[in-house]
Design a protein around this motif. Structure first.
Motif, PDB file in Angstrom:
ATOM      1  N   ASP A  88      57.122  78.671  60.775  1.00 10.84           N
ATOM      2  CA  ASP A  88      56.444  79.529  59.798  1.00 10.84           C
ATOM      3  C   ASP A  88      56.997  80.947  59.831  1.00 10.84           C
ATOM      4  O   ASP A  88      57.145  81.598  58.791  1.00 10.84           O
ATOM      5  CB  ASP A  88      54.937  79.555  60.065  1.00 10.84           C
ATOM      6  N   LEU A  89      57.307  81.446  61.027  1.00 13.53           N
ATOM      7  CA  LEU A  89      57.827  82.807  61.157  1.00 13.53           C
ATOM      8  C   LEU A  89      59.209  82.920  60.520  1.00 13.53           C
ATOM      9  O   LEU A  89      59.497  83.886  59.798  1.00 13.53           O
ATOM     10  CB  LEU A  89      57.892  83.196  62.634  1.00 13.53           C
ATOM     11  N   LEU A  90      60.081  81.938  60.751  1.00  8.51           N
ATOM     12  CA  LEU A  90      61.407  81.963  60.144  1.00  8.51           C
ATOM     13  C   LEU A  90      61.318  81.847  58.625  1.00  8.51           C
ATOM     14  O   LEU A  90      62.079  82.497  57.895  1.00  8.51           O
ATOM     15  CB  LEU A  90      62.272  80.832  60.709  1.00  8.51           C
ATOM     16  N   ASP A  91      60.398  81.026  58.147  1.00  8.43           N
ATOM     17  CA  ASP A  91      60.213  80.899  56.708  1.00  8.43           C
ATOM     18  C   ASP A  91      59.748  82.219  56.109  1.00  8.43           C
ATOM     19  O   ASP A  91      60.256  82.659  55.068  1.00  8.43           O
ATOM     20  CB  ASP A  91      59.193  79.798  56.408  1.00  8.43           C
ATOM     21  N   TYR A  92      58.797  82.879  56.780  1.00  9.25           N
ATOM     22  CA  TYR A  92      58.303  84.165  56.282  1.00  9.25           C
ATOM     23  C   TYR A  92      59.404  85.225  56.296  1.00  9.25           C
ATOM     24  O   TYR A  92      59.583  85.961  55.317  1.00  9.25           O
ATOM     25  CB  TYR A  92      57.118  84.640  57.121  1.00  9.25           C
ATOM     26  N   ARG A  93      60.156  85.294  57.390  1.00  7.07           N
ATOM     27  CA  ARG A  93      61.204  86.315  57.478  1.00  7.07           C
ATOM     28  C   ARG A  93      62.346  86.033  56.509  1.00  7.07           C
ATOM     29  O   ARG A  93      63.091  86.947  56.154  1.00  7.07           O
ATOM     30  CB  ARG A  93      61.712  86.410  58.910  1.00  7.07           C
ATOM     31  N   GLY A  94      62.499  84.790  56.084  1.00  4.73           N
ATOM     32  CA  GLY A  94      63.458  84.501  55.031  1.00  4.73           C
ATOM     33  C   GLY A  94      62.987  85.011  53.679  1.00  4.73           C
ATOM     34  O   GLY A  94      63.790  85.434  52.843  1.00  4.73           O
ATOM     35  N   GLN A  95      61.675  84.980  53.458  1.00  3.17           N
ATOM     36  CA  GLN A  95      61.126  85.499  52.212  1.00  3.17           C
ATOM     37  C   GLN A  95      60.986  87.013  52.233  1.00  3.17           C
ATOM     38  O   GLN A  95      60.959  87.649  51.164  1.00  3.17           O
ATOM     39  CB  GLN A  95      59.756  84.870  51.946  1.00  3.17           C
ATOM     40  N   VAL A  96      60.890  87.601  53.441  1.00  6.61           N
ATOM     41  CA  VAL A  96      60.745  89.052  53.586  1.00  6.61           C
ATOM     42  C   VAL A  96      61.758  89.547  54.625  1.00  6.61           C
ATOM     43  O   VAL A  96      61.401  89.930  55.741  1.00  6.61           O
ATOM     44  CB  VAL A  96      59.298  89.426  54.004  1.00  6.61           C
ATOM     45  N   PRO A  97      63.059  89.526  54.290  1.00 10.25           N
ATOM     46  CA  PRO A  97      64.081  89.982  55.239  1.00 10.25           C
ATOM     47  C   PRO A  97      64.209  91.499  55.252  1.00 10.25           C
ATOM     48  O   PRO A  97      63.709  92.191  54.354  1.00 10.25           O
ATOM     49  CB  PRO A  97      65.353  89.327  54.705  1.00 10.25           C
ATOM     50  N   MET A  98      64.933  91.998  56.262  1.00  6.10           N
ATOM     51  CA  MET A  98      65.183  93.430  56.382  1.00  6.10           C
ATOM     52  C   MET A  98      66.654  93.729  56.162  1.00  6.10           C
ATOM     53  O   MET A  98      67.528  92.940  56.516  1.00  6.10           O
ATOM     54  CB  MET A  98      64.768  93.949  57.765  1.00  6.10           C
ATOM     55  N   VAL A  99      66.927  94.890  55.573  1.00  9.03           N
ATOM     56  CA  VAL A  99      68.273  95.468  55.508  1.00  9.03           C
ATOM     57  C   VAL A  99      68.208  96.759  56.321  1.00  9.03           C
ATOM     58  O   VAL A  99      67.386  97.631  56.037  1.00  9.03           O
ATOM     59  CB  VAL A  99      68.708  95.750  54.065  1.00  9.03           C
ATOM     60  N   PHE A 100      69.082  96.877  57.305  1.00  9.14           N
ATOM     61  CA  PHE A 100      68.943  97.942  58.291  1.00  9.14           C
ATOM     62  C   PHE A 100      69.743  99.190  57.918  1.00  9.14           C
ATOM     63  O   PHE A 100      70.612  99.166  57.046  1.00  9.14           O
ATOM     64  CB  PHE A 100      69.363  97.435  59.668  1.00  9.14           C
ATOM     65  N   GLN A 101      69.448 100.260  58.646  1.00 11.69           N
ATOM     66  CA  GLN A 101      70.044 101.563  58.377  1.00 11.69           C
ATOM     67  C   GLN A 101      71.533 101.593  58.676  1.00 11.69           C
ATOM     68  O   GLN A 101      72.317 102.128  57.893  1.00 11.69           O
ATOM     69  CB  GLN A 101      69.322 102.627  59.205  1.00 11.69           C
ATOM     70  N   ASP A 102      71.932 101.034  59.804  1.00 10.05           N
ATOM     71  CA  ASP A 102      73.331 101.086  60.230  1.00 10.05           C
ATOM     72  C   ASP A 102      74.012  99.767  59.871  1.00 10.05           C
ATOM     73  O   ASP A 102      73.770  98.742  60.533  1.00 10.05           O
ATOM     74  CB  ASP A 102      73.406 101.320  61.739  1.00 10.05           C
ATOM     75  N   PRO A 103      74.857  99.744  58.857  1.00  7.62           N
ATOM     76  CA  PRO A 103      75.459  98.483  58.427  1.00  7.62           C
ATOM     77  C   PRO A 103      76.456  97.907  59.426  1.00  7.62           C
ATOM     78  O   PRO A 103      76.785  96.733  59.357  1.00  7.62           O
ATOM     79  CB  PRO A 103      76.161  98.857  57.114  1.00  7.62           C
ATOM     80  N   PHE A 104      76.944  98.726  60.366  1.00  5.47           N
ATOM     81  CA  PHE A 104      77.912  98.215  61.333  1.00  5.47           C
ATOM     82  C   PHE A 104      77.214  97.560  62.517  1.00  5.47           C
ATOM     83  O   PHE A 104      77.591  96.462  62.944  1.00  5.47           O
ATOM     84  CB  PHE A 104      78.831  99.326  61.820  1.00  5.47           C
ATOM     85  N   SER A 105      76.177  98.206  63.059  1.00  5.68           N
ATOM     86  CA  SER A 105      75.509  97.652  64.236  1.00  5.68           C
ATOM     87  C   SER A 105      74.696  96.407  63.907  1.00  5.68           C
ATOM     88  O   SER A 105      74.337  95.639  64.801  1.00  5.68           O
ATOM     89  CB  SER A 105      74.597  98.713  64.871  1.00  5.68           C
ATOM     90  N   SER A 106      74.384  96.179  62.622  1.00  2.00           N
ATOM     91  CA  SER A 106      73.630  94.984  62.251  1.00  2.00           C
ATOM     92  C   SER A 106      74.531  93.765  62.088  1.00  2.00           C
ATOM     93  O   SER A 106      74.033  92.666  61.832  1.00  2.00           O
ATOM     94  CB  SER A 106      72.867  95.231  60.947  1.00  2.00           C
ATOM     95  N   LEU A 107      75.851  93.945  62.235  1.00  2.00           N
ATOM     96  CA  LEU A 107      76.798  92.834  62.175  1.00  2.00           C
ATOM     97  C   LEU A 107      77.529  92.722  63.510  1.00  2.00           C
ATOM     98  O   LEU A 107      77.895  93.733  64.112  1.00  2.00           O
ATOM     99  CB  LEU A 107      77.810  93.049  61.048  1.00  2.00           C
ATOM    100  N   ASN A 108      77.740  91.503  63.972  1.00  2.00           N
ATOM    101  CA  ASN A 108      78.444  91.280  65.233  1.00  2.00           C
ATOM    102  C   ASN A 108      79.945  91.489  65.013  1.00  2.00           C
ATOM    103  O   ASN A 108      80.559  90.773  64.218  1.00  2.00           O
ATOM    104  CB  ASN A 108      78.176  89.862  65.735  1.00  2.00           C
TER     105      ASN A 108
END
Length: 332
Positions: A88-108
């Protein structure tokens, strides 16, 4: 047919406090207090305020990174307290995802863009086959203007500009088929020349894809450009909220006026204005009273004794001020 006027997500008297001084500490930092927030389908709500106002805490509460100290969050009429299982949590976070401030640190940095998008899709849309995940990733990249998509999938984060990496963040969120995107300062680390492109992307995704946004920013000028409604936060409380044009052209709360006065106007003559004075916001065990009163030029004795409630001053426009809100209400 879905009711587009019904709230997509709403909060009711939401609060989040943090313990200060370890497990035996009694002091509490009031990051968010008494928050009533509504976001409807196809709407961009901008949350504006300086650092420490509680903006990012709101996003993390809505993302279920933090649990509320009190109050409730309802998504499409369902309390998030009922979201307990991992599925349920993964389903919810798929419907309400986040886009973060630092575009580099949010990618591996050791993995390609394709790996990042595929991994997220495997978590939030587990029924998709690998080929369908690749198709969904390409479709999302095309939607945010990163083409040819298959070439972008093969790139590493360091091979892309800051603006392109931020678009990857939006593509990752978009690939989940979200209802609401939590955009936490998504343009603050980008060059000024690139910001407008990302803001235009948000507006286009809202209009064409029907995605709602919670846009968190300290830049009230960008809130004016992209949002339908604005909510001004100060020290964990809502100072003012309403339609963007109404709030930004007819501000009621002294703090909103202060924020607007700091926006440069190239058409105005060069003048020397009075600097903001007073103490920083008190959010550790703040007690009763208006939290802006130490900086407010209009403060009266009542401001130190009673916390001002949000009072409607015009249709859909509310402010929490003992002095200006009643005056505006009587004038209208």
């Amino acid at each position: 047919m879905a009711d587009v006027t019904a709230p997509l997500i709403e909060t009711r008297a939401l609060a989040r406090h943090f313990r200060i001084g370890g497990i035996f500490g009694r002091a509490r930092l009031h990051a968010v207090d008494d928050l009533d927030l509504i976001i409807r389908p196809r709407e961009i709500l901008a949350v504006v305020g300086e650092s420490g106002s509680g903006k990012s805490t709101i996003a993390r509460l809505l993302a279920k990174v933090y649990e509320p100290t009190s109050g409730d969050i309802l998504f499409r009429g369902r309390s998030l307290r009922d979201v307990r299982s991992r599925a349920d949590l993964l389903d919810y976070r798929g419907q309400v995802p986040m886009v973060f401030q630092d575009p580099f640190s949010s990618l591996n940095p050791v993995h390609t863009i394709g790996y990042a998008l595929d991994r997220g899709l495997a978590l939030h849309r587990p029924k998709l086959s690998p080929s369908h995940r690749e198709a969904a990733a390409c479709q999302a990249l095309d939607a945010v203007g990163l083409s040819p998509a298959r070439q972008v999938l093969a790139k590493y984060p360091h091979e892309m500009s800051g603006g392109q990496r931020q678009r990857v963040g939006f593509a990752q969120a978009l690939s989940y088929n979200p209802k609401l995107v939590l955009a936490d300062e998504p343009v603050s680390m980008l060059d000024v020349s690139i910001r407008i492109g990302v803001l235009n992307l948000m507006a286009r995704l809202c209009e064409e894809e029907g995605i709602s946004f919670l846009y968190i920013t300290h830049d009230i000028a960008s809130a004016r450009y992209v949002s339908h409604r604005v909510m001004v936060m100060y020290a964990g409380r809502v100072a003012e909220s309403g339609p963007a044009e109404e709030v930004l052209h007819h501000p009621v709360h002294p703090y909103t006026r202060l924020l607007l006065s700091a926006v440069p106007d190239p058409r105005a003559p060069i003048t020397i204005t009075a600097a903001d004075t007073g103490e920083p916001p008190r959010v550790v065990d703040p007690g009763a009273g208006c939290r802006f009163r130490w900086r407010c030029p209009l403060a009266i004795a009542r401001c130190a004794e009673v916390t001002p409630p949000l009072a409607e001053t015009a249709r859909g426009h509310a402010a929490a001020c003992h002095v200006t809100a009643p005056a505006r209400h009587m004038a209208s």
